[in-house]
Design a protein around this motif. Structure first.
Motif, PDB file in Angstrom:
ATOM      1  N   ASN A   8      -5.256   0.789  -1.679  1.00  0.00           N
ATOM      2  CA  ASN A   8      -5.422   0.824  -3.136  1.00  0.00           C
ATOM      3  C   ASN A   8      -5.925   2.190  -3.620  1.00  0.00           C
ATOM      4  O   ASN A   8      -5.702   2.558  -4.764  1.00  0.00           O
ATOM      5  CB  ASN A   8      -6.371  -0.284  -3.599  1.00  0.00           C
ATOM      6  CG  ASN A   8      -6.287  -0.510  -5.084  1.00  0.00           C
ATOM      7  OD1 ASN A   8      -5.203  -0.654  -5.645  1.00  0.00           O
ATOM      8  ND2 ASN A   8      -7.433  -0.513  -5.739  1.00  0.00           N
ATOM      9  N   ASP A   9      -6.558   2.959  -2.748  1.00  0.00           N
ATOM     10  CA  ASP A   9      -7.058   4.284  -3.116  1.00  0.00           C
ATOM     11  C   ASP A   9      -5.941   5.293  -3.347  1.00  0.00           C
ATOM     12  O   ASP A   9      -6.130   6.292  -4.042  1.00  0.00           O
ATOM     13  CB  ASP A   9      -7.983   4.844  -2.029  1.00  0.00           C
ATOM     14  CG  ASP A   9      -9.302   4.115  -1.918  1.00  0.00           C
ATOM     15  OD1 ASP A   9      -9.752   3.528  -2.922  1.00  0.00           O
ATOM     16  OD2 ASP A   9      -9.885   4.130  -0.816  1.00  0.00           O
ATOM     17  N   PHE A  10      -4.771   5.073  -2.749  1.00  0.00           N
ATOM     18  CA  PHE A  10      -3.696   6.064  -2.865  1.00  0.00           C
ATOM     19  C   PHE A  10      -2.380   5.495  -3.389  1.00  0.00           C
ATOM     20  O   PHE A  10      -1.381   6.202  -3.458  1.00  0.00           O
ATOM     21  CB  PHE A  10      -3.455   6.783  -1.528  1.00  0.00           C
ATOM     22  CG  PHE A  10      -3.131   5.888  -0.365  1.00  0.00           C
ATOM     23  CD1 PHE A  10      -1.843   5.444  -0.146  1.00  0.00           C
ATOM     24  CD2 PHE A  10      -4.120   5.508   0.519  1.00  0.00           C
ATOM     25  CE1 PHE A  10      -1.528   4.634   0.942  1.00  0.00           C
ATOM     26  CE2 PHE A  10      -3.836   4.699   1.609  1.00  0.00           C
ATOM     27  CZ  PHE A  10      -2.533   4.259   1.818  1.00  0.00           C
ATOM     28  N   SER A  11      -2.365   4.246  -3.792  1.00  0.00           N
ATOM     29  CA  SER A  11      -1.102   3.619  -4.196  1.00  0.00           C
ATOM     30  C   SER A  11      -0.779   3.779  -5.682  1.00  0.00           C
ATOM     31  O   SER A  11       0.217   3.233  -6.149  1.00  0.00           O
ATOM     32  CB  SER A  11      -1.102   2.141  -3.818  1.00  0.00           C
ATOM     33  OG  SER A  11      -2.145   1.460  -4.480  1.00  0.00           O
ATOM     34  N   HIS A  12      -1.582   4.563  -6.409  1.00  0.00           N
ATOM     35  CA  HIS A  12      -1.360   4.739  -7.845  1.00  0.00           C
ATOM     36  C   HIS A  12      -1.180   6.205  -8.223  1.00  0.00           C
ATOM     37  O   HIS A  12      -1.537   6.620  -9.328  1.00  0.00           O
ATOM     38  CB  HIS A  12      -2.503   4.113  -8.638  1.00  0.00           C
ATOM     39  CG  HIS A  12      -2.665   2.655  -8.362  1.00  0.00           C
ATOM     40  ND1 HIS A  12      -1.810   1.697  -8.846  1.00  0.00           N
ATOM     41  CD2 HIS A  12      -3.565   1.998  -7.596  1.00  0.00           C
ATOM     42  CE1 HIS A  12      -2.175   0.503  -8.414  1.00  0.00           C
ATOM     43  NE2 HIS A  12      -3.236   0.661  -7.649  1.00  0.00           N
ATOM     44  N   ASN A  45       1.855   8.378   5.804  1.00  0.00           N
ATOM     45  CA  ASN A  45       2.039   7.120   5.069  1.00  0.00           C
ATOM     46  C   ASN A  45       1.551   7.231   3.623  1.00  0.00           C
ATOM     47  O   ASN A  45       2.060   6.544   2.748  1.00  0.00           O
ATOM     48  CB  ASN A  45       1.372   5.942   5.780  1.00  0.00           C
ATOM     49  CG  ASN A  45      -0.135   5.928   5.638  1.00  0.00           C
ATOM     50  OD1 ASN A  45      -0.828   6.831   6.106  1.00  0.00           O
ATOM     51  ND2 ASN A  45      -0.655   4.901   4.996  1.00  0.00           N
ATOM     52  N   ILE A  46       0.594   8.116   3.372  1.00  0.00           N
ATOM     53  CA  ILE A  46       0.112   8.311   2.003  1.00  0.00           C
ATOM     54  C   ILE A  46       1.206   8.997   1.187  1.00  0.00           C
ATOM     55  O   ILE A  46       1.507   8.573   0.065  1.00  0.00           O
ATOM     56  CB  ILE A  46      -1.210   9.098   1.986  1.00  0.00           C
ATOM     57  CG1 ILE A  46      -2.316   8.241   2.624  1.00  0.00           C
ATOM     58  CG2 ILE A  46      -1.573   9.522   0.566  1.00  0.00           C
ATOM     59  CD1 ILE A  46      -3.646   8.941   2.790  1.00  0.00           C
ATOM     60  N   GLN A  47       1.823  10.022   1.745  1.00  0.00           N
ATOM     61  CA  GLN A  47       2.920  10.672   1.022  1.00  0.00           C
ATOM     62  C   GLN A  47       4.073   9.686   0.786  1.00  0.00           C
ATOM     63  O   GLN A  47       4.661   9.674  -0.294  1.00  0.00           O
ATOM     64  CB  GLN A  47       3.430  11.899   1.766  1.00  0.00           C
ATOM     65  CG  GLN A  47       4.500  12.626   0.955  1.00  0.00           C
ATOM     66  CD  GLN A  47       5.072  13.809   1.674  1.00  0.00           C
ATOM     67  OE1 GLN A  47       5.660  13.659   2.743  1.00  0.00           O
ATOM     68  NE2 GLN A  47       4.874  14.987   1.089  1.00  0.00           N
ATOM     69  N   LYS A  91      -3.130   6.966  10.078  1.00  0.00           N
ATOM     70  CA  LYS A  91      -2.750   6.191   8.896  1.00  0.00           C
ATOM     71  C   LYS A  91      -3.929   6.079   7.931  1.00  0.00           C
ATOM     72  O   LYS A  91      -5.056   5.785   8.344  1.00  0.00           O
ATOM     73  CB  LYS A  91      -2.282   4.800   9.330  1.00  0.00           C
ATOM     74  CG  LYS A  91      -1.756   3.960   8.209  1.00  0.00           C
ATOM     75  CD  LYS A  91      -1.228   2.628   8.727  1.00  0.00           C
ATOM     76  CE  LYS A  91      -0.720   1.805   7.560  1.00  0.00           C
ATOM     77  NZ  LYS A  91      -0.187   0.525   7.993  1.00  0.00           N
ATOM     78  N   ASN A  92      -3.661   6.338   6.649  1.00  0.00           N
ATOM     79  CA  ASN A  92      -4.624   6.231   5.540  1.00  0.00           C
ATOM     80  C   ASN A  92      -5.696   7.318   5.538  1.00  0.00           C
ATOM     81  O   ASN A  92      -6.634   7.238   4.757  1.00  0.00           O
ATOM     82  CB  ASN A  92      -5.300   4.860   5.507  1.00  0.00           C
ATOM     83  CG  ASN A  92      -4.350   3.723   5.260  1.00  0.00           C
ATOM     84  OD1 ASN A  92      -3.146   3.909   5.122  1.00  0.00           O
ATOM     85  ND2 ASN A  92      -4.871   2.517   5.207  1.00  0.00           N
ATOM     86  N   GLU A  93      -5.566   8.346   6.355  1.00  0.00           N
ATOM     87  CA  GLU A  93      -6.580   9.396   6.387  1.00  0.00           C
ATOM     88  C   GLU A  93      -6.187  10.587   5.515  1.00  0.00           C
ATOM     89  O   GLU A  93      -5.004  10.895   5.344  1.00  0.00           O
ATOM     90  CB  GLU A  93      -6.796   9.905   7.815  1.00  0.00           C
ATOM     91  CG  GLU A  93      -7.599   8.968   8.674  1.00  0.00           C
ATOM     92  CD  GLU A  93      -7.916   9.544  10.039  1.00  0.00           C
ATOM     93  OE1 GLU A  93      -8.846   9.017  10.670  1.00  0.00           O
ATOM     94  OE2 GLU A  93      -7.253  10.498  10.496  1.00  0.00           O
TER      95      GLU A  93
END
Length: 103
Positions: A8-12, A45-47, A91-93
């Motif tokens: 949720n920290d990076f999905s917006h 995965n964030i990109q 992942k997620n870092e």
């Protein structure tokens, strides 16, 4: 500094990701906070999540654009303002350096 973000920290999008990374790093976040994308690296995965987010946003707000035009716009946004992918991050870092946040 390496931080682990929740999805949720990076999905917006970029700004939300940068704000959440700054908060998790202990920085105060205000309306005047500014972020320098040259000082943040992200897991792949964030990109990928950013690409999905902005593709959906562009399709919703600019329905007349072709798929190629949407892809070009999203890639330009990430090239100019997105944190760069570091394949060494898990992942997620994210990794942030001095100068990431300013006023």
């Amino acid at each position: 500094m390496i931080l682990k973000l929740d999805e949720n920290d990076f999905s917006h999008g970029l700004v939300a990701t940068y704000e959440n990374a700054a908060r998790k790093a202990g920085f105060p976040v205000t309306d005047g906070s500014r972020y320098d994308c040259r000082h943040i690296c992200v897991a792949d995965n964030i990109q990928d999540t950013w690409i999905q987010y902005y593709n959906a946003w562009m399709r919703e707000h600019f329905p007349n654009l072709s798929g190629i035009e949407i892809t070009q716009n999203v890639m330009a946004l990430l090239l100019l303002s997105g944190g760069k992918v570091d394949r060494n991050l898990k992942k997620n870092e994210v990794s942030i350096d001095a100068g990431f946040i300013g006023k």
